[in-house]
Design an enzyme around this catalytic site. Structure first.
Site, PDB file in Angstrom:
ATOM      1  CB  SER A 144      -2.132   4.947  -3.122  1.00  0.00           C
ATOM      2  OG  SER A 144      -3.203   4.271  -2.515  1.00  0.00           O
ATOM      3  CG  HIS A 145      -4.691   7.484  -0.011  1.00  0.00           C
ATOM      4  ND1 HIS A 145      -3.709   6.529   0.073  1.00  0.00           N
ATOM      5  CD2 HIS A 145      -4.595   8.231   1.112  1.00  0.00           C
ATOM      6  CE1 HIS A 145      -3.042   6.701   1.215  1.00  0.00           C
ATOM      7  NE2 HIS A 145      -3.547   7.718   1.856  1.00  0.00           N
ATOM      8  CG  ASP A 303      -3.688   2.331  -6.520  1.00  0.00           C
ATOM      9  OD1 ASP A 303      -4.312   2.892  -5.591  1.00  0.00           O
ATOM     10  OD2 ASP A 303      -2.835   1.448  -6.309  1.00  0.00           O
ATOM     11  CE  LYS A 407      -2.885  -1.366  -0.348  1.00  0.00           C
ATOM     12  NZ  LYS A 407      -1.421  -1.333  -0.260  1.00  0.00           N
TER      13      LYS A 407
END
Length: 543
Positions: A144-145, A303, A407
């Site tokens: 992810s981040h 992502d 998400k």
């Protein structure tokens, strides 16, 4: 002087070649908890430099997934995608070697490129809705981040969303056992990338972009003539926005199409680390510098499962603020949704959402942290919207059927443009109107030190452990260790009054616990809530 918000310097950048070597050469010792396979709310994450995300981990996890899906009777295709982190391509290759060796029908991107998490989720759901005799599932290779040095690996079962703890617990235990046995039992074969006939190919991007018209009102965006900017922050959405602009004829510019596994173009986050957090003003500093050039400007993480919304009149929106605006808009502009469709939020999201839900006459469905809790409701349409305070959300198609069960940051970014087009107001203006109706809450998250043992104790607390009857001068009306929406354990504690609340949760990666707090009174009251929250939690842990 802090360098947060300034462009990364050469000394901040990873050595990609060294990271890739560490991925192959370092072998984890699973007797060390820091080197074990461990699934958090979004998969197994870590850095190859720390022997926490290495080839051995991925081979073992993938074999465990193969065995898990076989035990569950899942015999359809497994869709696999990856983001732009340096470790994602090597990890995808490792996974393919195991999947192919085990005879799994595996489907990868036909362009040989990166794939946003929501595109994988949508592909799984589309296959399973098509009346096939078997069921599909998937893997997304992403942290992810997280910073560039990290890798991540998550499993999405046939419902298309993040796997629940029963599945991830079994997979992690089996993977650690395989590692402890020197990978005995792991099947592996050489795979020749996209040219290997044993790997099926699909155009994730084309399929996702074409289906977006069922969930976003592009005609309204086009008619309004909005000038839209989108910054993928070097992530997997990088070549999706141009395709969306072309397909739907909207004025949308990809402001930064650069992809670099060191993320040298990023501005440093609050702790002077490179982190693709599109909800952080520091990480989004270069995006914010261009806010006056567009009617709506957005950002995504690596992502593309998170969203950052920037308006010319307000800058970067607090994620909680945009969630409240999105909910108020959607539940008044989606007549095709069920009249009893609920509003889903995590326990650490703003109580502004509670007040919006009450005003709409909609049921509020409050669940623990983790998007997986929204999956059943999104699948059957009983939850119209599910959102997290960390800027992750998804919602139903216009006809009330499921879109994604993971998400979707691209979706929420496009929704911001739809809101601007249909209402004629920016999301910032609409949030200001909500505060006029419901009050202006002040929200913040802080960390407090905690040992591994204290964190474990916090996760097991009961409401009886809190002896306080007041919080910041107000009577406590609820002491929650289970979510009101589904009765699942919070893995922490939430204490509520009529004007404020706090929640305490152990960190999965650091020796701290997180205190989320919100006050509808003001900053001074919030500080009092935070101070008393720490005292309440510390007393409970000591008791």
């Amino acid at each position: 002087m802090s360098r947060a918000g300034t462009v990364a310097q050469p000394s901040d950048l990873i050595d990609v070649a060294a990271l890739e070597r560490a991925y192959v050469e370092l072998v984890p010792d699973v007797s060390n908890p820091d080197q074990q396979v461990a699934f958090g709310t979004s998969g197994h994450r870590g850095s190859a430099f720390d022997t926490a995300f290495n080839e051995t981990h991925i081979l073992a996890i993938t074999q465990a997934i193969v065995e898990y899906r076989a035990a569950q009777g899942i015999t359809g295709p497994l869709y696999i995608g990856r983001d732009t982190h340096a470790l994602s391509l090597p990890a995808e290759r490792s996974a393919l070697e195991v999947l192919v060796a085990n005879g799994v029908r595996v489907v990868a991107d036909s362009r040989g490129s990166v794939t946003p998490t929501p595109a994988v989720s949508r592909a799984i759901l589309a296959y399973n809705a098509a009346g096939n005799a078997d069921q599909a599932d998937g893997i997304v290779v992403t942290p992810s981040h997280n910073p560039p040095r990290d890798g991540g690996f998550k499993y999405n079962p046939p419902h298309g969303g993040p796997a629940d703890s029963d599945a991830t617990g079994w997979i992690a235990d089996r993977a650690n056992a395989l590692i402890a046995a020197g990978l005995e039992g792991v099947q592996r074969t050489e795979v020749l990338g996209g040219s290997d006939e044993r790997v099926e190919l699909v155009d994730f991007r084309a399929d996702y972009v074409e289906a977006l018209g069922s969930v976003i009102d592009f005609e309204a965006i086009k008619a309004a003539g909005l000038h839209i900017g989108a910054d993928p922050l070097g992530g997997a959405a990088v070549d999706y926005y141009a395709a969306i602009a072309e397909r739907y004829g909207i004025d949308l510019t990809t402001t930064n199409p650069e992809v670099d596994p060191t993320w040298a173009f990023m501005t440093l986050d609050w702790d002077e680390k490179i982190r693709m957090d599109c909800s952080s003003r520091d990480a989004m500093a270069s995006v914010l510098a261009r806010k006056d050039e567009f009617d709506i400007l957005t950002g995504n993480d690596a992502d593309a499962d998170r969203h950052g919304i920037v308006t010319p009149d307000g800058g970067l929106m607090n994620p909680n603020h945009f969630l409240a605006v999105a909910i108020e808009y959607l539940f008044t502009h989606r007549p095709g949704w069920r009249q009893d469709a609920a509003i889903g939020k995590t326990l650490v999201s703003s109580s502004m959402i509670d007040r919006v839900a009450e005003s709409l006459g909609r049921r509020l469905w409050e669940v623990p942290v983790g998007f997986k809790w929204f999956v059943p409701g999104l699948v059957d349409g009983s939850v119209g919207f599910g959102g997290e305070e960390s800027a992750g959300a998804s919602f139903l198609r216009a006809d009330g059927t499921v879109w994604t069960t993971d998400k979707d940051g691209i979706l929420l970014c496009l929704l911001a443009s739809e809101i601007r087009a249909v209402t004629g107001k920016t999301p910032t203006q609409l949030y200001a109107e909500l505060t006029e109706r419901f009050g202006a809450p002040v929200y913040e998250r802080v960390d407090a030190p905690a040992s591994r043992e204290q964190k474990a104790r916090l996760g097991r607390l009961t409401g009886d452990a809190v002896t306080a009857t007041e919080l910041a001068g107000d009577p406590i009306v609820a002491k929650l260790v289970e979510a009101p929406g589904n009765g699942a354990r919070l893995g922490g504690l939430k204490v509520v009054t009529d004007r404020a609340w706090f929640a305490a949760r152990p960190s999965g990666t650091e020796d701290v616990y997180k205190i989320y707090a919100e006050s509808f009174v003001g900053v001074d009251h919030l500080r009092q809530v935070q101070a008393e929250a720490k005292a309440i939690v510390d007393a409970a842990l000591a008791g």
